[in-house]
Motif scaffolding. Sequence first.
Motif, PDB file in Angstrom:
ATOM      1  N   THR A   1     -10.848 -18.186  -2.994  1.00 22.08           N
ATOM      2  CA  THR A   1      -9.586 -18.638  -2.419  1.00 22.08           C
ATOM      3  C   THR A   1      -8.662 -17.445  -2.223  1.00 22.08           C
ATOM      4  O   THR A   1      -8.724 -16.462  -2.976  1.00 22.08           O
ATOM      5  N   PRO A   2      -7.804 -17.488  -1.207  1.00 19.57           N
ATOM      6  CA  PRO A   2      -6.864 -16.388  -0.987  1.00 19.57           C
ATOM      7  C   PRO A   2      -6.004 -16.154  -2.218  1.00 19.57           C
ATOM      8  O   PRO A   2      -5.651 -17.087  -2.945  1.00 19.57           O
ATOM      9  N   ARG A   3      -5.685 -14.901  -2.475  1.00 21.70           N
ATOM     10  CA  ARG A   3      -4.854 -14.566  -3.623  1.00 21.70           C
ATOM     11  C   ARG A   3      -3.624 -13.806  -3.149  1.00 21.70           C
ATOM     12  O   ARG A   3      -3.651 -13.142  -2.114  1.00 21.70           O
TER      13      ARG A   3
ATOM     14  N   VAL B   1      -4.582  -6.743  10.721  1.00 27.27           N
ATOM     15  CA  VAL B   1      -4.972  -7.796  11.665  1.00 27.27           C
ATOM     16  C   VAL B   1      -6.416  -7.612  12.151  1.00 27.27           C
ATOM     17  O   VAL B   1      -7.018  -8.571  12.646  1.00 27.27           O
ATOM     18  N   ALA B   2      -6.977  -6.398  12.010  1.00 27.61           N
ATOM     19  CA  ALA B   2      -8.380  -6.187  12.396  1.00 27.61           C
ATOM     20  C   ALA B   2      -9.344  -6.571  11.278  1.00 27.61           C
ATOM     21  O   ALA B   2     -10.535  -6.800  11.542  1.00 27.61           O
ATOM     22  N   ALA B   3      -8.859  -6.662  10.055  1.00 28.80           N
ATOM     23  CA  ALA B   3      -9.727  -6.884   8.896  1.00 28.80           C
ATOM     24  C   ALA B   3     -10.526  -8.181   8.928  1.00 28.80           C
ATOM     25  O   ALA B   3     -11.651  -8.220   8.399  1.00 28.80           O
TER      26      ALA B   3
ATOM     27  N   ALA C   1      -6.656  -9.665  -0.303  1.00 24.21           N
ATOM     28  CA  ALA C   1      -5.975 -10.963  -0.252  1.00 24.21           C
ATOM     29  C   ALA C   1      -6.919 -12.098   0.100  1.00 24.21           C
ATOM     30  O   ALA C   1      -6.625 -13.261  -0.186  1.00 24.21           O
ATOM     31  N   HIS C   2      -8.056 -11.781   0.730  1.00 22.75           N
ATOM     32  CA  HIS C   2      -8.998 -12.807   1.162  1.00 22.75           C
ATOM     33  C   HIS C   2     -10.402 -12.446   0.674  1.00 22.75           C
ATOM     34  O   HIS C   2     -11.261 -12.052   1.470  1.00 22.75           O
ATOM     35  N   PRO C   3     -10.654 -12.578  -0.617  1.00 23.54           N
ATOM     36  CA  PRO C   3     -11.978 -12.214  -1.145  1.00 23.54           C
ATOM     37  C   PRO C   3     -13.055 -13.135  -0.578  1.00 23.54           C
ATOM     38  O   PRO C   3     -12.812 -14.330  -0.375  1.00 23.54           O
ATOM     39  N   PRO C   4     -14.236 -12.599  -0.293  1.00 20.10           N
ATOM     40  CA  PRO C   4     -15.306 -13.441   0.256  1.00 20.10           C
ATOM     41  C   PRO C   4     -15.737 -14.508  -0.745  1.00 20.10           C
ATOM     42  O   PRO C   4     -15.936 -14.238  -1.921  1.00 20.10           O
TER      43      PRO C   4
ATOM     44  N   PHE D   1      -5.246   3.041   8.457  1.00 16.18           N
ATOM     45  CA  PHE D   1      -5.831   1.844   9.062  1.00 16.18           C
ATOM     46  C   PHE D   1      -6.719   1.117   8.051  1.00 16.18           C
ATOM     47  O   PHE D   1      -6.637  -0.113   7.905  1.00 16.18           O
ATOM     48  N   LEU D   2      -7.553   1.867   7.345  1.00 16.39           N
ATOM     49  CA  LEU D   2      -8.437   1.250   6.350  1.00 16.39           C
ATOM     50  C   LEU D   2      -7.655   0.707   5.164  1.00 16.39           C
ATOM     51  O   LEU D   2      -8.116  -0.227   4.494  1.00 16.39           O
ATOM     52  N   ALA D   3      -6.484   1.275   4.885  1.00 21.07           N
ATOM     53  CA  ALA D   3      -5.638   0.713   3.830  1.00 21.07           C
ATOM     54  C   ALA D   3      -5.198  -0.695   4.211  1.00 21.07           C
ATOM     55  O   ALA D   3      -5.149  -1.596   3.360  1.00 21.07           O
ATOM     56  N   GLY D   4      -4.881  -0.893   5.490  1.00 16.45           N
ATOM     57  CA  GLY D   4      -4.530  -2.232   5.953  1.00 16.45           C
ATOM     58  C   GLY D   4      -5.715  -3.175   5.883  1.00 16.45           C
ATOM     59  O   GLY D   4      -5.580  -4.338   5.482  1.00 16.45           O
ATOM     60  N   VAL D   5      -6.897  -2.682   6.262  1.00 15.61           N
ATOM     61  CA  VAL D   5      -8.115  -3.495   6.170  1.00 15.61           C
ATOM     62  C   VAL D   5      -8.378  -3.899   4.718  1.00 15.61           C
ATOM     63  O   VAL D   5      -8.638  -5.071   4.418  1.00 15.61           O
ATOM     64  N   SER D   6      -8.305  -2.932   3.821  1.00 17.97           N
ATOM     65  CA  SER D   6      -8.589  -3.205   2.406  1.00 17.97           C
ATOM     66  C   SER D   6      -7.576  -4.170   1.808  1.00 17.97           C
ATOM     67  O   SER D   6      -7.930  -4.996   0.948  1.00 17.97           O
TER      68      SER D   6
END
Length: 386
Positions: free
Chosen positions: A85-87, A211-213, A79-82, A69-74
């Motif tokens: 821009t999305p990478r 999708v939870a990230a 892909a969306h660094p704070p 689950f955390l792999a999906g979050v990471s």
Amino acid sequence: MSALPARPPRITAIDALRGLVMLVMAIDHVRETFYLHLQVSDPMNVATTPPEVFFSRLAAHFCAPVFVFLAGVSAWLYAHPPGGTPRPVRAFLLKRGLLMLALEVTVVSFAWTGDFPLKVVYLQVIWAIGVAMIVLALVSGLRPALLAAIGLVLVGGHNLLAGLQLTPDHPLYLLWTLALHRGWALQDTALQVRLTYPALPWVGVILLGWVAAPLFSARFSARQRIRAFAGLGLGCWALLLVLRGFNLYGENAPWQPGPDALHTVMSFLNFTKYPPSLDFLLLTLGGGLLMLAALDRVDNAMTRVLSTFGGAPMFYYLLHLFVLLAGYQLMLALFGPNQGSRFGVPADHFWLIWLITALLVPALYLPCRAFARYKRRTGRAWVRYF
């Protein structure tokens, strides 16, 4: 003069939770090294499994679901660094997934057995994570609502197919085994392949992490995020109580009253891991979500230690396997086999498994801290994959 772009700060709650479940995982791997002469079935046999073994194994159940689950979050956070821009994430996930598959059939297999996998290859958790990453790479561009629906169907619906078995001569047997059934994928061949972690449910878990990230994005305050994770975790456990309590759905091994309260609880919590049943995932992911809520905004000595392990997960995983392999070979050389052909802890001394695990943690801390620091300051691209 040019400057490297500043790397976004790591999220302590994610690293700390990942580190926590990996340390708990070590209990089970120590058991599989020094207690393998007394194997544990899946699901466990409540009548013959001692409570200390049962609950140690149950605690280790949390590792794989929370980690995937955390792999999906990471992956989403990558892909969306704070503040940036999305990478593109597809190539990164594809390469990381393929690397994990390669490591599983080479380095990891050797670390488990001490033999080069020339005849038998075991596909375990690293294989499942690698496949899940590859699938996530291919579908990451889909709408979040669609990915959430696919994830929920895979996690919640695969129990409907648990009773469907295909014979080895069936044209879909290999694909079916790799996706949903534990056992031999290839057996009567020069190179045999045995599957422990069927991949399909784990694909669902990594999609749910993706999708939870966004809860970690700037669109949500810490209070909103904590409430969301706590609500989702409690919701998972409430659904588990209903489904499991009435033996409705989600676990093909129904619970039944035991001779005493302890064995009744053990029967209730006795879930199938290979592949992970819905009830198994409701228990473990529900607990993981509650821990995410509890660890949010917490920064102390404990979380910093846990984050050290969680910040270098692949390095820790490989290191602890080789340390256990070397330790077992040393004990075997010094004392010889005392459990048949193996060296092992006596059945009435299971507390030694906990002691070995406790000693393992400080032995692994300094190498993991050194690698985590190197990972943060180096510009070498390959280090990101560990």
